[in-house]
Design a protein around this motif. Structure first.
Motif, PDB file in Angstrom:
ATOM      1  N   VAL A 103     -29.409  15.429 -35.949  1.00 30.38           N
ATOM      2  CA  VAL A 103     -28.740  16.726 -35.825  1.00 30.38           C
ATOM      3  C   VAL A 103     -27.409  16.755 -36.583  1.00 30.38           C
ATOM      4  N   VAL A 104     -26.774  15.601 -36.724  1.00 29.36           N
ATOM      5  CA  VAL A 104     -25.494  15.576 -37.442  1.00 29.36           C
ATOM      6  C   VAL A 104     -25.706  15.739 -38.943  1.00 29.36           C
ATOM      7  N   VAL A 105     -26.533  14.873 -39.531  1.00 31.98           N
ATOM      8  CA  VAL A 105     -26.728  14.914 -40.991  1.00 31.98           C
ATOM      9  C   VAL A 105     -27.566  16.115 -41.396  1.00 31.98           C
ATOM     10  N   TRP A 106     -28.650  16.365 -40.684  1.00 32.97           N
ATOM     11  CA  TRP A 106     -29.525  17.495 -41.020  1.00 32.97           C
ATOM     12  C   TRP A 106     -28.759  18.807 -40.935  1.00 32.97           C
ATOM     13  N   GLY A 107     -27.978  18.979 -39.866  1.00 38.35           N
ATOM     14  CA  GLY A 107     -27.235  20.218 -39.698  1.00 38.35           C
ATOM     15  C   GLY A 107     -26.245  20.459 -40.815  1.00 38.35           C
ATOM     16  N   PHE A 108     -25.597  19.395 -41.281  1.00 41.22           N
ATOM     17  CA  PHE A 108     -24.605  19.509 -42.351  1.00 41.22           C
ATOM     18  C   PHE A 108     -25.248  20.022 -43.636  1.00 41.22           C
ATOM     19  N   VAL A 109     -26.366  19.419 -44.024  1.00 38.63           N
ATOM     20  CA  VAL A 109     -27.009  19.818 -45.281  1.00 38.63           C
ATOM     21  C   VAL A 109     -27.782  21.126 -45.111  1.00 38.63           C
ATOM     22  N   TYR A 110     -28.451  21.302 -43.970  1.00 36.33           N
ATOM     23  CA  TYR A 110     -29.220  22.533 -43.772  1.00 36.33           C
ATOM     24  C   TYR A 110     -28.312  23.757 -43.760  1.00 36.33           C
ATOM     25  N   GLY A 111     -27.124  23.619 -43.183  1.00 39.45           N
ATOM     26  CA  GLY A 111     -26.212  24.760 -43.136  1.00 39.45           C
ATOM     27  C   GLY A 111     -25.959  25.339 -44.516  1.00 39.45           C
ATOM     28  N   SER A 116     -27.095  29.514 -48.681  1.00 35.91           N
ATOM     29  CA  SER A 116     -27.455  29.801 -50.079  1.00 35.91           C
ATOM     30  C   SER A 116     -28.722  30.632 -50.166  1.00 35.91           C
ATOM     31  N   SER A 117     -29.718  30.285 -49.351  1.00 33.89           N
ATOM     32  CA  SER A 117     -30.987  31.002 -49.372  1.00 33.89           C
ATOM     33  C   SER A 117     -30.799  32.462 -48.953  1.00 33.89           C
ATOM     34  N   LEU A 132     -22.490  34.523 -55.876  1.00 32.61           N
ATOM     35  CA  LEU A 132     -23.438  33.906 -54.941  1.00 32.61           C
ATOM     36  C   LEU A 132     -22.723  33.120 -53.846  1.00 32.61           C
ATOM     37  N   LYS A 133     -21.701  32.363 -54.211  1.00 34.86           N
ATOM     38  CA  LYS A 133     -20.981  31.564 -53.206  1.00 34.86           C
ATOM     39  C   LYS A 133     -20.313  32.474 -52.172  1.00 34.86           C
ATOM     40  N   GLY A 134     -19.771  33.594 -52.624  1.00 29.83           N
ATOM     41  CA  GLY A 134     -19.153  34.543 -51.694  1.00 29.83           C
ATOM     42  C   GLY A 134     -20.152  35.085 -50.702  1.00 29.83           C
ATOM     43  N   TRP A 135     -21.334  35.457 -51.184  1.00 28.02           N
ATOM     44  CA  TRP A 135     -22.379  35.945 -50.291  1.00 28.02           C
ATOM     45  C   TRP A 135     -22.810  34.856 -49.309  1.00 28.02           C
ATOM     46  N   ALA A 136     -22.892  33.611 -49.791  1.00 31.85           N
ATOM     47  CA  ALA A 136     -23.305  32.499 -48.928  1.00 31.85           C
ATOM     48  C   ALA A 136     -22.311  32.295 -47.784  1.00 31.85           C
ATOM     49  N   THR A 353     -18.441  23.301 -47.802  1.00 29.50           N
ATOM     50  CA  THR A 353     -17.930  22.433 -48.878  1.00 29.50           C
ATOM     51  C   THR A 353     -19.032  22.102 -49.877  1.00 29.50           C
ATOM     52  N   LEU A 354     -20.282  22.035 -49.385  1.00 29.69           N
ATOM     53  CA  LEU A 354     -21.401  21.725 -50.284  1.00 29.69           C
ATOM     54  C   LEU A 354     -21.741  22.898 -51.191  1.00 29.69           C
ATOM     55  N   LEU A 355     -21.290  24.098 -50.815  1.00 33.49           N
ATOM     56  CA  LEU A 355     -21.539  25.259 -51.672  1.00 33.49           C
ATOM     57  C   LEU A 355     -20.710  25.190 -52.952  1.00 33.49           C
ATOM     58  N   PHE A 356     -19.620  24.444 -52.899  1.00 31.44           N
ATOM     59  CA  PHE A 356     -18.717  24.370 -54.045  1.00 31.44           C
ATOM     60  C   PHE A 356     -18.770  23.017 -54.747  1.00 31.44           C
TER      61      PHE A 356
END
Length: 425
Positions: A103-111, A116-117, A132-136, A353-356
């Protein structure tokens, strides 16, 4: 006063049996909508583009597999009065270690992936509003605020409306492309064309197959179904949900077969493949059809986002209640508890943070490995729990349930091996 659907009180202290009724349906729609994301629709489109209708049978089997898994999760909650995490915990500390890491690692990347989707169709519909980043970021914040301030009843109603939008758009597209029904019915015969094995396994195991299947029991309880008297209601709810999922899958396979396969067109893998399809629809059927598809794309993505924000946060809150009960005082709703809201924040802000930034290589590896193991973990632990003395004898697995869960477990092990092999080591 007795429930209007009650058909009499059973002897021996058993809870009254509620009559299965359409007006009770809800948690199944939530779990089906959450589990089917944009990536699943792309996988179905690509299967249709490569093999036409040939793999339609695999999509049907996939829905049956998900029905059996969700039914097993719901049956555990209702038959035992315990949560799925209680069951996992009874199997040994290894389950707790795995779930905590997951739940820790999956949640971080899935978020980041969910934001983005959801942003992609909005950026296509309103290209001049923001990037796109703004919409995300906006999608993540809206999801956070919505789940934070609303209880399950409102959440379910909003999910149902968005599922209605998804359903109407996908069925409209399937009719619009004028499917060849003779070829479609022929696709119900189990055939494996050369090079189709991975696509077949993906269709059976991928669509609607995520941690949200495990969350189904938590949504069942949030609905107010708390004992075995609701079993018939839960089973109807679950079947309706995954038949609806089956319609989504079949409709997208029709679109892939008719538009992409027949014309030799290709789309990108991942969520951006749906943007490719939007352009193809615009060229062939006009702007209105293209925009309707983008609305359906957004509904598909955003229901997955808020579904995970709510369902997995419920699971995390249950997990923490067992180890830090002081964080959830007696009488506090899980949806208002500190752990629930803390996980909501974890799903929303750190992933931004992963969005950027490009996703760190090591994180992608860890995410891929633990994510690949979750569905085999779910199927095989349910098989274990529902055949043991932990489950009342009347509600243990029968032959059909054992066969379906065994098939699901073996299938997901194969998919797990394939996913791990494809990771960018």
């Amino acid at each position: 006063m007795a429930d209007a659907t009650q058909v009499g009180t059973e002897q021996g202290g058993k809870p009254p049996t509620r009559r299965a009724s359409w007006r009770h349906i809800g948690p199944g729609i939530v779990v089906a909508a959450t589990g089917v994301g944009a990536g699943d629709l792309v996988a179905t489109l690509i299967a249709g583009s490569k093999f036409g209708y040939t793999l339609l049978w695999a999509a049907v089997i996939g829905c049956l597999v998900k029905i059996s898994l969700a039914e097993a999760a719901g049956r555990w909650h209702l038959a035992t009065g315990r949560t799925l995490f209680d069951g996992w915990r009874s199997l040994g500390s290894w389950t707790t270690v795995y779930f905590a890491g997951y739940v820790v690692v999956w949640g971080f990347v899935y978020g980041a992936a969910a934001m983005s989707s959801s942003a992609l169709p909005l950026a296509a519909l309103f290209p001049d509003a923001m990037n796109l980043k703004g919409w995300a970021v906006l999608c993540g914040l809206v999801g956070l605020v919505f789940v934070w301030f609303n209880r399950y009843a409102v959440f379910e109603k909003v999910m149902t409306v968005m599922v209605g939008a998804m359903f109407l758009v996908t069925v409209y597209l399937a009719i619009r492309v004028t499917p060849h029904l003779g070829d479609a019915f022929a696709g119900l015969a189990p055939v494996l064309p050369e090079g189709s094995l991975i696509y077949t396994l993906g269709l059976i195991g991928g669509v609607g197959g995520t941690i949200t299947l495990a969350a189904y029991g938590y949504w069942v309880n949030a609905k107010g179904w708390t004992d075995a008297g609701w079993m018939k209601v839960m089973r109807l709810d679950n079947r309706v949900a995954y038949i609806t999922t089956g319609v989504f899958v079949v409709a997208m396979l029709f679109v892939g077969a008719e538009i992409l396969h027949s014309s030799g067109l290709a789309i990108a893998k991942g969520d951006k493949g749906l943007l490719d399809l939007s352009g193809i629809l615009k060229d062939r059927y006009g702007t209105v059809t293209s925009k309707l598809f983008l609305i359906g794309f957004f509904a598909t993505s955003f229901t997955s986002l808020i579904g995970v924000w709510h369902g997995v946060s419920l699971m995390f809150a249950d997990f923490m209640a067992k180890y830090r009960p002081s964080l959830t005082p007696a009488g506090t709703s899980r949806e208002k508890s500190l752990p629930f809201r803390a996980y909501l924040l974890w799903l929303t802000f750190p992933p931004m943070t992963l969005l950027f930034l490009d996703q760190p290589f090591g994180l992608v590896i860890v995410y891929g490995v633990i994510g690949a193991f979750f569905m085999p973990f779910l199927a095989l632990t349910l098989l274990w729990l529902l055949n043991s003395s932990r489950t009342p004898a009347d509600w243990r697995n029968g032959l059909l349930s054992n066969v379906m869960l065994t098939v699901a477990g073996l299938l997901f092990v194969l998919l797990c091996v394939q996913q791990v092999r494809e990771l960018p080591w």
